[in-house]
Design a protein around this motif. Sequence first.
Motif, PDB file in Angstrom:
ATOM      1  N   LYS A 297       0.833  -1.207   0.000  1.00  0.00           N
ATOM      2  CA  LYS A 297       0.000   0.000   0.000  1.00  0.00           C
ATOM      3  C   LYS A 297       0.869   1.260   0.000  1.00  0.00           C
ATOM      4  CE  LYS A 297      -3.825   2.133   2.590  1.00  0.00           C
ATOM      5  NZ  LYS A 297      -3.178   3.396   3.006  1.00  0.00           N
ATOM      6  N   ARG A 298       1.901   1.262   0.834  1.00  0.00           N
ATOM      7  CA  ARG A 298       2.753   2.452   0.907  1.00  0.00           C
ATOM      8  C   ARG A 298       3.513   2.666  -0.397  1.00  0.00           C
ATOM      9  NH1 ARG A 298       7.268   4.264   5.478  1.00  0.00           N
ATOM     10  NH2 ARG A 298       7.768   6.254   4.451  1.00  0.00           N
ATOM     11  N   LEU A 299       3.998   1.577  -1.009  1.00  0.00           N
ATOM     12  CA  LEU A 299       4.711   1.711  -2.286  1.00  0.00           C
ATOM     13  C   LEU A 299       3.788   2.310  -3.339  1.00  0.00           C
ATOM     14  CD1 LEU A 299       7.203   1.218  -4.057  1.00  0.00           C
ATOM     15  CD2 LEU A 299       6.276  -1.065  -4.556  1.00  0.00           C
ATOM     16  N   TRP A 300       2.544   1.876  -3.367  1.00  0.00           N
ATOM     17  CA  TRP A 300       1.562   2.425  -4.311  1.00  0.00           C
ATOM     18  C   TRP A 300       1.421   3.936  -4.099  1.00  0.00           C
ATOM     19  CZ3 TRP A 300      -1.704   0.113  -8.051  1.00  0.00           C
ATOM     20  CH2 TRP A 300      -2.733   0.931  -8.534  1.00  0.00           C
ATOM     21  N   GLU A 301       1.242   4.330  -2.859  1.00  0.00           N
ATOM     22  CA  GLU A 301       1.046   5.746  -2.542  1.00  0.00           C
ATOM     23  C   GLU A 301       2.279   6.576  -2.881  1.00  0.00           C
ATOM     24  OE1 GLU A 301       0.026   5.393   1.546  1.00  0.00           O
ATOM     25  OE2 GLU A 301      -2.091   4.931   1.155  1.00  0.00           O
ATOM     26  N   GLU A 302       3.461   6.063  -2.546  1.00  0.00           N
ATOM     27  CA  GLU A 302       4.703   6.768  -2.866  1.00  0.00           C
ATOM     28  C   GLU A 302       4.880   6.869  -4.380  1.00  0.00           C
ATOM     29  OE1 GLU A 302       6.893   8.187  -0.901  1.00  0.00           O
ATOM     30  OE2 GLU A 302       6.318   7.480   1.082  1.00  0.00           O
ATOM     31  N   SER A 303       4.515   5.812  -5.097  1.00  0.00           N
ATOM     32  CA  SER A 303       4.677   5.786  -6.549  1.00  0.00           C
ATOM     33  C   SER A 303       3.742   6.782  -7.234  1.00  0.00           C
ATOM     34  CB  SER A 303       4.437   4.373  -7.082  1.00  0.00           C
ATOM     35  OG  SER A 303       5.373   3.461  -6.539  1.00  0.00           O
ATOM     36  N   LEU A 304       2.529   6.930  -6.723  1.00  0.00           N
ATOM     37  CA  LEU A 304       1.612   7.929  -7.262  1.00  0.00           C
ATOM     38  C   LEU A 304       2.212   9.323  -7.164  1.00  0.00           C
ATOM     39  CD1 LEU A 304      -1.920   6.868  -5.924  1.00  0.00           C
ATOM     40  CD2 LEU A 304      -1.067   6.655  -8.264  1.00  0.00           C
ATOM     41  N   LEU A 305       2.808   9.617  -6.031  1.00  0.00           N
ATOM     42  CA  LEU A 305       3.399  10.936  -5.823  1.00  0.00           C
ATOM     43  C   LEU A 305       4.630  11.142  -6.694  1.00  0.00           C
ATOM     44  CD1 LEU A 305       3.155  11.191  -1.914  1.00  0.00           C
ATOM     45  CD2 LEU A 305       1.759  12.411  -3.599  1.00  0.00           C
ATOM     46  N   LEU A 306       5.530  10.164  -6.703  1.00  0.00           N
ATOM     47  CA  LEU A 306       6.805  10.325  -7.387  1.00  0.00           C
ATOM     48  C   LEU A 306       6.674  10.320  -8.907  1.00  0.00           C
ATOM     49  CD1 LEU A 306       9.052   8.128  -5.061  1.00  0.00           C
ATOM     50  CD2 LEU A 306       9.117  10.619  -5.314  1.00  0.00           C
ATOM     51  N   THR A 307       5.645   9.677  -9.437  1.00  0.00           N
ATOM     52  CA  THR A 307       5.447   9.676 -10.888  1.00  0.00           C
ATOM     53  C   THR A 307       4.549  10.821 -11.355  1.00  0.00           C
ATOM     54  OG1 THR A 307       3.579   8.131 -10.702  1.00  0.00           O
ATOM     55  CG2 THR A 307       5.784   7.179 -11.082  1.00  0.00           C
ATOM     56  N   GLY A 308       4.076  11.627 -10.422  1.00  0.00           N
ATOM     57  CA  GLY A 308       3.298  12.801 -10.786  1.00  0.00           C
ATOM     58  C   GLY A 308       1.819  12.560 -10.989  1.00  0.00           C
ATOM     59  N   LEU A 309       1.349  11.370 -10.661  1.00  0.00           N
ATOM     60  CA  LEU A 309      -0.090  11.101 -10.809  1.00  0.00           C
ATOM     61  C   LEU A 309      -0.895  11.761  -9.693  1.00  0.00           C
ATOM     62  CD1 LEU A 309      -0.046   7.342 -11.878  1.00  0.00           C
ATOM     63  CD2 LEU A 309      -0.552   9.325 -13.323  1.00  0.00           C
ATOM     64  N   GLY A 310      -0.282  11.889  -8.534  1.00  0.00           N
ATOM     65  CA  GLY A 310      -0.951  12.551  -7.426  1.00  0.00           C
ATOM     66  C   GLY A 310      -1.697  11.586  -6.532  1.00  0.00           C
ATOM     67  N   PRO A 311      -1.883  11.954  -5.250  1.00  0.00           N
ATOM     68  CA  PRO A 311      -2.479  11.039  -4.266  1.00  0.00           C
ATOM     69  C   PRO A 311      -3.926  10.668  -4.535  1.00  0.00           C
ATOM     70  CG  PRO A 311      -2.295  13.274  -3.377  1.00  0.00           C
ATOM     71  CD  PRO A 311      -1.551  13.264  -4.672  1.00  0.00           C
ATOM     72  N   ASP A 312      -4.645  11.488  -5.289  1.00  0.00           N
ATOM     73  CA  ASP A 312      -6.069  11.241  -5.539  1.00  0.00           C
ATOM     74  C   ASP A 312      -6.328  10.592  -6.891  1.00  0.00           C
ATOM     75  OD1 ASP A 312      -6.724  12.467  -3.077  1.00  0.00           O
ATOM     76  OD2 ASP A 312      -6.615  14.453  -4.022  1.00  0.00           O
ATOM     77  N   TYR A 313      -5.266  10.104  -7.529  1.00  0.00           N
ATOM     78  CA  TYR A 313      -5.442   9.507  -8.853  1.00  0.00           C
ATOM     79  C   TYR A 313      -6.363   8.302  -8.806  1.00  0.00           C
ATOM     80  CZ  TYR A 313      -4.334   7.547 -13.434  1.00  0.00           C
ATOM     81  OH  TYR A 313      -4.405   7.063 -14.720  1.00  0.00           O
ATOM     82  N   ASN A 314      -7.326   8.269  -9.723  1.00  0.00           N
ATOM     83  CA  ASN A 314      -8.297   7.185  -9.781  1.00  0.00           C
ATOM     84  C   ASN A 314      -8.213   6.554 -11.165  1.00  0.00           C
ATOM     85  OD1 ASN A 314     -10.487   5.473  -9.847  1.00  0.00           O
ATOM     86  ND2 ASN A 314     -12.008   7.025  -9.272  1.00  0.00           N
ATOM     87  N   PHE A 315      -7.739   5.302 -11.228  1.00  0.00           N
ATOM     88  CA  PHE A 315      -7.568   4.677 -12.539  1.00  0.00           C
ATOM     89  C   PHE A 315      -8.899   4.383 -13.233  1.00  0.00           C
ATOM     90  CE2 PHE A 315      -6.971   1.122  -9.452  1.00  0.00           C
ATOM     91  CZ  PHE A 315      -8.083   0.360  -9.757  1.00  0.00           C
ATOM     92  N   LEU A 316     -10.007   4.440 -12.502  1.00  0.00           N
ATOM     93  CA  LEU A 316     -11.304   4.267 -13.118  1.00  0.00           C
ATOM     94  C   LEU A 316     -11.780   5.543 -13.804  1.00  0.00           C
ATOM     95  CD1 LEU A 316     -13.230   2.197 -10.423  1.00  0.00           C
ATOM     96  CD2 LEU A 316     -12.147   1.381 -12.515  1.00  0.00           C
ATOM     97  N   ASN A 317     -11.231   6.677 -13.352  1.00  0.00           N
ATOM     98  CA  ASN A 317     -11.609   7.976 -13.922  1.00  0.00           C
ATOM     99  C   ASN A 317     -10.369   8.865 -13.970  1.00  0.00           C
ATOM    100  OD1 ASN A 317     -13.187  10.065 -14.941  1.00  0.00           O
ATOM    101  ND2 ASN A 317     -13.739  10.803 -12.890  1.00  0.00           N
ATOM    102  N   PRO A 318      -9.378   8.491 -14.808  1.00  0.00           N
ATOM    103  CA  PRO A 318      -8.099   9.223 -14.811  1.00  0.00           C
ATOM    104  C   PRO A 318      -8.235  10.647 -15.343  1.00  0.00           C
ATOM    105  CG  PRO A 318      -8.194   7.630 -16.612  1.00  0.00           C
ATOM    106  CD  PRO A 318      -9.402   7.392 -15.769  1.00  0.00           C
TER     107      PRO A 318
END
Length: 318
Positions: A297-318
């Motif tokens: 879970k933490r890796l997912w959250e860190e990866s969202l931030l570091l790749t610029g997708l942001g913490p609220d990124y929703n792959f169902l509604n990108p």
Amino acid sequence: MGVLSSKCRSTARLDGKTVVITGCNTGIGKECVKEFYLRGAKVIMACRNLEKATSAQTEVEDECKNAPNVGSIQVVKLDLTSLRSVRECAKKISDNEEKIDILLNNAGVMMCPKDTTEDNFEMQIGTNHFGHFLFTLLLLPRIIASNSQPARIVNVSSMAHWRIFGGKMNFDDLNWKTRRYNSINAYAQSKLANVLFTKELARRLQEAGINHVHTYSLHPGVIKTELGRNLDQTFFKGVTFLFLTFTTFMCKSPQQGAQTSIYCSLSEDCAKETGLYYQECSKTNPSYRARNKEDAKRLWEESLLLTGLGPDYNFLNP
């Protein structure tokens, strides 16, 4: 040739299916291109070096020219050391394809000297994890659009993710900014990230009610490919020769090494499984660290931030 090597026995055809493979101008990736092409798939080769990729495409097509009912092959530019390139490639594929049935994240670097990507990630976790993380999430809408049962996301990891090889997520210093660099441990961390990402993506897909997209991670075996080309630079001149000499009877050929990737991509035997880890065309247990739900879970959250997708990124509604 590897003395212990399983073979994917599935005879499944891939007619009408679209397959995206990263890092496939040589080695096991190229063998997977050939296998899926022979089975009738439209294969998209996502590679950094277009000249080498186009040459590999020609070689595969020539080798299979007398085979019946083959598919097609396309080449697109993808440099996983650049998030800009990842975004451009994902957009190009998404604009041209209505669906993706199989995504095989095969590309990788191993035990290279200390270096950073365009986005200032440590080279191994940047290429092996962050690049693939972003690429996968950007393509996910097209994968979800697949009518395959299931559509599959396959991440090539390694047994190097085990703690004995240094496999441990250091969330305080993922990119080796403060620690003394250790190429083996950096590689192990990146391969552990592959397994954790696979597990967490499976959990989030199921939580979102997406039950027809399954994820797989795997160890392909010790393979005699170009992946070890950096060993001389990392350790000392001649270590590559010594490694290959002493592992000749253990090393698999690229064709043998591709078997578990092929199995996870199309075999009926694992079609109902998701989020698991495979070796020799069979599911097996990864390290205990790779089963840590909080780390995933933490890796997912860190990866969202570091790749610029942001913490609220929703792959169902990108």
